[in-house]
Design a protein around this motif. Structure first.
Motif, PDB file in Angstrom:
ATOM      1  N   TRP A   1     -10.970  -2.473  -4.212  1.00 34.60           N
ATOM      2  CA  TRP A   1      -9.551  -2.584  -4.055  1.00 34.60           C
ATOM      3  C   TRP A   1      -8.792  -3.671  -4.808  1.00 34.60           C
ATOM      4  O   TRP A   1      -7.809  -3.618  -5.172  1.00 34.60           O
TER       5      TRP A   1
ATOM      6  N   ASN B   1       1.418   5.535  -0.914  1.00 35.54           N
ATOM      7  CA  ASN B   1       0.515   7.009  -1.233  1.00 35.54           C
ATOM      8  C   ASN B   1       1.555   7.856  -1.503  1.00 35.54           C
ATOM      9  O   ASN B   1       0.852   8.929  -1.363  1.00 35.54           O
TER      10      ASN B   1
ATOM     11  N   VAL C   1      -2.485   4.457  -4.075  1.00 33.21           N
ATOM     12  CA  VAL C   1      -3.597   4.784  -3.424  1.00 33.21           C
ATOM     13  C   VAL C   1      -4.509   5.950  -3.581  1.00 33.21           C
ATOM     14  O   VAL C   1      -5.580   5.923  -3.733  1.00 33.21           O
TER      15      VAL C   1
ATOM     16  N   ILE D   1       0.852  -1.090   0.057  1.00 30.43           N
ATOM     17  CA  ILE D   1      -0.016  -0.123   0.116  1.00 30.43           C
ATOM     18  C   ILE D   1       0.603   1.189  -0.156  1.00 30.43           C
ATOM     19  O   ILE D   1       1.401   1.533   1.005  1.00 30.43           O
TER      20      ILE D   1
END
Length: 410
Positions: free
Chosen positions: A316, A64, A74, A62
């Motif tokens: 997701w 970002n 993200v 994950i």
């Protein structure tokens, strides 16, 4: 978004013996008698996103842009779906076990490695996935999809995979090694004493078991991840004899890279990532697919049994299975993408895809992929002698690994 030559983030230190064992036992269902959360059915339809998504993930799954502004899948997901992503990052599989040992902890999804995924399914802490609700699911490698199938149900969406190889310094190791015996045969390992590295994971026991499968056929080892007590004890003895010759057990992939680059190691068990990085840096290393068999690993997105935001989680899983996101995750984590289309066009380097065997169905079919060791197998299936009993579970493997590699040498 194009990402080139990015080094994946490191992984944290090994947990203390007590904390690690409690985490493993809890995840295996030995958590003080607490009941699992209960089995749930796969979704049949999807509605609008709930606006929130709570995840547990391994490092690199994950991103970002906070670690590197070029690495961000993200933000566009949030903009497209309206699902705000929050997450907790586990240092490694053992840390993830600690996070998830509380059956009352609610999570929408988790990027689980094989040793955690199996226990989550057994403990009814994840829900089956409806593949029909994940656009692009059928483009993922069939072999990887089937690894997550139990009782006709699928329990995750493959994210990444990799294989465990031998790597050696061509200037120092002659002749070229051919199999796991180069690491686990005491006479062979002694030749490179103090310059051997090995992956720091209880699942490394499987490579020792593969060595024994060829070396000692009386053990009747069939599946290196399904070992009876007798077979596990034999593999542990191999590791005990090997230990004096090991320079280090690497937890972070970068540690093995540094050991080879600095000359502290000339032979070891690695992933394609280390081979790729060192080869591109001009180091004199080669990899070998061990003659006894190649083991492998997978990481998959799974949906929590009590997910509060299942629609966002399905979005997701669809997002992270897409070729463009798969390309980004592969380059950032140093793992092979589950979607071979990540290697189509100009997404991933051809050399990367070749080194990781992306899209090579023949290679994939030969890999012995890891699964969580469990007692739920018969002695006959494990190749044991009649009446020897069932297999050993992951907690027993972990205990054996710690006692063999972590405790002071005798």
């Amino acid at each position: 978004m194009r990402l080139r030559g990015i080094t994946p983030p490191g992984r944290g230190p090994v947990l203390a013996l007590g904390a690690l064992m409690s985490a493993v036992l809890a995840l295996a269902g030995c958590d003080g008698g607490q009941e699992p959360v209960g089995t749930v059915k796969a979704a049949t339809t999807l509605g609008p996103g709930e606006g929130q998504l709570d995840l547990v993930a391994l490092p690199g799954y994950i991103e970002n842009g906070s670690n590197d502004p070029r690495v961000d899948w993200v933000t566009p997901f949030q903009e497209r779906t309206g699902c705000t992503v929050s997450w907790r990052t586990a240092r490694d599989a053992d840390d993830m076990a600690t996070m998830l040992r509380d059956p009352n902890r609610r999570f929408d999804g988790v990027s689980a490695p094989a040793e955690v995924a199996g226990q989550l399914v057994a403990g009814d802490r994840v829900a089956p996935v409806n593949p029909d609700l994940v656009d692009g699911y059928k483009r993922l490698e069939p072999r990887l999809r089937n690894l997550l199938k139990q009782g006709g149900k699928f329990y995750g969406v493959p994210a990444t995979w990799g294989s465990n190889l031998l790597m050696y310094d061509t200037r120092a190791v002659q002749p070229a090694p051919q199999g796991w015996a180069a690491l686990f045969d005491p006479a062979a390992a002694a030749r490179y004493s103090g310059k051997i590295v090995l992956r720091d994971s209880p699942l490394t026991i499987a490579e020792a078991a593969l060595y024994l499968k060829s070396r000692d056929r009386k053990l009747k080892i069939k599946d290196p991840y399904a070992l009876t007590p007798r077979q596990l004890a034999a593999a542990v003895r191999v590791l005990q004899r090997q230990r004096p010759y090991v320079q280090a057990y690497w937890k972070r992939p970068a540690d093995a890279v540094g050991a080879f680059a600095g000359g502290q190691a000339v032979l070891g068990g690695v992933w394609p990532y280390q081979v790729d990085v060192l080869s591109r840096a001009g180091r004199a290393v080669q990899s070998v697919a061990p003659a006894e068999g190649v083991t492998g690993w997978t990481t998959s997105w799974m949906i929590g049994a009590r997910a509060a935001h299942p629609n966002c989680m399905y979005q997701w899983m669809q997002w992270t299975a897409s070729p463009d996101v798969q390309q980004q995750v592969a380059e950032w984590t140093g793992a092979a993408p589950a979607n071979p289309q990540a290697c189509a066009g100009d997404r991933l380097r051809a050399a990367f895809c070749g080194a990781y065997h992306v899209g090579d169905r023949g290679y994939l079919d030969k890999v012995i992929f890891a699964h969580a060791p469990t007692k739920a197998c018969t002695a006959t299936a494990a190749g044991a002698r009649d009446g020897e009993g069932d297999c050993t579970d992951y907690s027993e493997w972990t205990k054996a690994w710690i006692e063999t590699t972590k405790l002071p040498k005798k």
